[in-house]
Write a protein that holds these residues in place. Structure first.
Motif, mmCIF file in Angstrom:
data_model
loop_
_atom_site.group_PDB
_atom_site.id
_atom_site.type_symbol
_atom_site.label_atom_id
_atom_site.label_comp_id
_atom_site.label_asym_id
_atom_site.label_seq_id
_atom_site.Cartn_x
_atom_site.Cartn_y
_atom_site.Cartn_z
ATOM 1 N N ILE A 196 2.248 -1.769 -5.916
ATOM 2 C CA ILE A 196 3.214 -1.287 -6.915
ATOM 3 C C ILE A 196 3.089 -2.103 -8.202
ATOM 4 O O ILE A 196 3.066 -1.543 -9.308
ATOM 5 C CB ILE A 196 4.653 -1.358 -6.349
ATOM 6 C CG1 ILE A 196 4.826 -0.305 -5.254
ATOM 7 C CG2 ILE A 196 5.687 -1.156 -7.462
ATOM 8 C CD1 ILE A 196 6.173 -0.340 -4.556
ATOM 9 N N VAL A 206 5.987 3.918 -9.773
ATOM 10 C CA VAL A 206 6.050 4.257 -8.351
ATOM 11 C C VAL A 206 7.512 4.480 -7.976
ATOM 12 O O VAL A 206 8.363 3.637 -8.247
ATOM 13 C CB VAL A 206 5.474 3.117 -7.482
ATOM 14 C CG1 VAL A 206 5.519 3.506 -6.004
ATOM 15 C CG2 VAL A 206 4.049 2.786 -7.905
ATOM 16 N N ARG A 207 7.802 5.621 -7.367
ATOM 17 C CA ARG A 207 9.162 5.914 -6.909
ATOM 18 C C ARG A 207 9.115 6.333 -5.444
ATOM 19 O O ARG A 207 8.054 6.633 -4.917
ATOM 20 C CB ARG A 207 9.773 7.072 -7.709
ATOM 21 C CG ARG A 207 10.129 6.732 -9.133
ATOM 22 C CD ARG A 207 10.955 7.860 -9.754
ATOM 23 N NE ARG A 207 11.119 7.621 -11.194
ATOM 24 C CZ ARG A 207 10.203 7.911 -12.118
ATOM 25 N NH1 ARG A 207 9.050 8.433 -11.749
ATOM 26 N NH2 ARG A 207 10.436 7.661 -13.390
ATOM 27 N N GLY A 208 10.305 6.388 -4.817
ATOM 28 C CA GLY A 208 10.376 6.833 -3.419
ATOM 29 C C GLY A 208 10.395 8.351 -3.318
ATOM 30 O O GLY A 208 10.318 9.059 -4.319
ATOM 31 N N SER A 214 11.593 1.737 -5.135
ATOM 32 C CA SER A 214 10.303 1.648 -4.461
ATOM 33 C C SER A 214 10.426 1.464 -2.945
ATOM 34 O O SER A 214 9.438 1.498 -2.239
ATOM 35 C CB SER A 214 9.495 0.496 -5.047
ATOM 36 O OG SER A 214 10.191 -0.708 -4.818
ATOM 37 N N ALA A 216 10.806 3.099 -0.326
ATOM 38 C CA ALA A 216 10.782 4.515 0.034
ATOM 39 C C ALA A 216 10.939 4.731 1.525
ATOM 40 O O ALA A 216 10.329 4.049 2.334
ATOM 41 C CB ALA A 216 9.463 5.114 -0.409
ATOM 42 N N PHE A 221 5.667 7.730 -1.229
ATOM 43 C CA PHE A 221 5.840 7.247 -2.597
ATOM 44 C C PHE A 221 5.319 8.274 -3.579
ATOM 45 O O PHE A 221 4.305 8.922 -3.321
ATOM 46 C CB PHE A 221 5.053 5.936 -2.804
ATOM 47 C CG PHE A 221 5.509 4.814 -1.928
ATOM 48 C CD1 PHE A 221 6.451 3.891 -2.382
ATOM 49 C CD2 PHE A 221 5.010 4.668 -0.638
ATOM 50 C CE1 PHE A 221 6.877 2.856 -1.569
ATOM 51 C CE2 PHE A 221 5.437 3.636 0.179
ATOM 52 C CZ PHE A 221 6.368 2.722 -0.283
#
Lengths: 362, 362
Positions: A196, A206-208, A214, A216, A221
């Motif tokens: 990340i 970067v997201r869940g 993050s 997730a 991701f």
């Protein structure tokens, strides 16, 4: 309106049908474009009647675009909370849209691979998505749809900046491309934080799973571009694609290492996940995601029949809270949802054979 | 000597054979008598040659007792640590015996329902046990064995006190009767502490599976008398029997309440236990006990075939650390044991059908 949501849920959609060409590591590719009508206030600064006017202008243009075959149009004000959340869980609308004020809605095409939100943060959020890793294909679809809409709508555009948007962070291309990746190898080997940081440093985010931080659930991701200004669409997509390929290789390497050095532990986790999904009677949404994630990993390892991956991808969506409430045909509290979710999982895993531990490999 | 232990482990013993009349709630009934030879120091105060002399005297008497058909005699000094622990795990010798000095051993009858320890704390610890709730039957067996031994050995006895023992707490009858109970209902409903306090107040003792404190693994508890002086054997057994029947009713009631008020939670636990035993790849001894305990409860609820209870009772013993080392044919470290234990469980659960959740009832 209940009926429209019903048919959306029951339909074989791009993300939930059983014969999709689901692949290891990458769940889906999605691109959205932010667009606004020139001569109209942005939604947050618009009066109710003006928003209604914008909605009608947009709706007509979208429904008649050839890329939007068999469209379904849904106004947020006509939906219950549960129905709105179902659309979010299916990645058809953003969490922001269902919080937004009058005049907001979405037009969804027949296979639910294209969805255009009206009066979210911008007048239009055009979205296209496909199962698997298809930046070029998704881009050509959404580019064509954008062209069709541009023929009927007058988009706010500056020669200097590009497309104008409510939030400065979207000005320029208005493009956000994201790829949803399944990275249990990097999570288990505790390398995800490092990845990340590296991805952030080159200007990607970067997201869940549901756009959250993050951490997730299910090791899923979303990686997307942050910048929309000063770079062409093609350049953005090329850079993103290269990073994603690198992350994919890192995930593949992490998986190989785990199978070599800690095989019993990973087989244990996959075996237990299967045992619980098949026999459990209470399952939270979070635990459900984690267990499904392990089954997807097991499928990638060759421990389950190939089409188990499609099943997992569908269940990732259909085991979310609002979908489970839909199963119950009413809003039910969390404990009842956990029981219904477990029963739904048992049913879906009834025909999945026990893991073939012997053939686990990358 | 390896061979003797081998045959003990492979034999169909009272506690591990598959056709035993295993019942709900009660695992087994066990009585032991402490006896000493008159004119000999207690083992702790005995010289090595004297202990050897006592061993020989006792061995001959025990081996020729008719109740000890097909006896196997084992000297502790001939056994490896693993072999000693296996005897403890099979409830054939006490943890104290395997720590004891020269001249100690045990004579075990053919079906391993009778075992007489020599030179433990006392010269003789005569023990008889049966699967299920059989205080009378076990008492008549051990009483007969005691009579047979008394004909050949001169027991230290005082008209005033009764049988003399190394520790004053055993003087009198020298009798300790214990019943091993499976009480998951009382544990889950958090009533076990209350039961233990009540049982203690009437002079009985509650211990865990291996004689440890009350925090028993697998919800298995031993309840036994504490007093050996001033009461006849029959009176001790009658009082114990009455208390045990009360505890059994309390367990039955706890189970009914759980099935009525928290059915999903208990079905979830039983289902997950089955799923993990069938598919797990790493299993500690403690988790193994807990999962087996839930399967036994499920069998009592009618969710598994009847003979599953016998399987569980055998696995309670055969999944203990030393038995798992025996499977490995060598002393192996804990992580390797956990892997082997999981594989042993998977094999044993291969033919157990999935839980029949519909028919769960008390």
């Amino acid at each position: 309106m209940q009926l429209k949501i019903d048919s959306l849920i029951r339909a074989d959609s791009e993300l939930t049908h059983q014969n999709t060409s689901s692949v290891p590591i990458i769940l889906m590719t999605r691109i959205r474009l932010a667009r606004n009508l020139s001569g109209h206030n942005f939604p947050n600064h618009s009066e109710v009647e003006k928003s209604a006017e914008v909605f009608e202008l947009c709706r007509k243009a979208i429904e008649s675009a050839p890329e939007m075959g068999s469209p379904t149009t849904v106004r947020m004000e006509d939906l219950s909370t549960m129905e709105k959340k179902i659309l979010v869980e299916r990645h058809l609308v953003s969490p922001e849209l269902i919080e937004s004020t009058a005049g907001s809605g979405v037009v969804i095409n027949g296979d639910q691979s294209c969805a255009v939100m009206i009066n979210e943060e911008d007048h239009l959020r055009i979205q296209s998505m496909l199962t698997g890793f298809h930046l070029d294909k998704v881009w050509s679809t959404i580019d064509a749809l954008d062209d069709s809409l541009e023929k009927k709508l007058d988009f706010a555009y500056s020669e200097e900046l590009g497309f104008l948007t409510a939030c400065p962070s979207n000005v320029g291309t208005g493009l956000r491309a994201s790829v949803m990746m399944h990275l249990p190898g990097l999570v288990i080997s505790k390398n995800m934080e490092k990845v990340i940081r590296a991805v952030n440093q080159i200007g990607l985010v970067v997201r869940g799973w549901m756009g959250e931080g993050s951490d997730a659930s299910g090791s899923v991701f979303q990686i997307s571009n942050q910048q929309t200004l000063g770079e062409s669409e093609e350049a953005i997509l090329k850079r993103l694609g290269n990073v994603l390929k690198t992350v994919r290789v890192q995930e593949e390497n992490a998986r190989s290492r785990i199978l070599q050095t800690d095989q019993n532990r990973i087989l244990d986790r996959i075996g237990r996940a299967y045992g619980i999904l098949r026999n459990g009677h209470l399952l939270s949404s979070g635990e459900g995601m984690s267990l499904l994630s392990l089954i997807r990993l097991g499928a990638d390892f060759g421990m389950f029949p190939k089409d188990t991956r499609c099943l997992v991808d569908r269940l990732f969506i259909e085991s979310q809270p609002a979908h489970v409430q839909y199963l119950a045909e009413s809003e039910i509290e969390s404990a009842a949802r956990d029981s219904l979710r477990a029963s739904f999982m048992r049913k879906n895993f009834r025909d999945i054979p026990e893991p073939d531990f012997e053939s686990a490999s990358t």
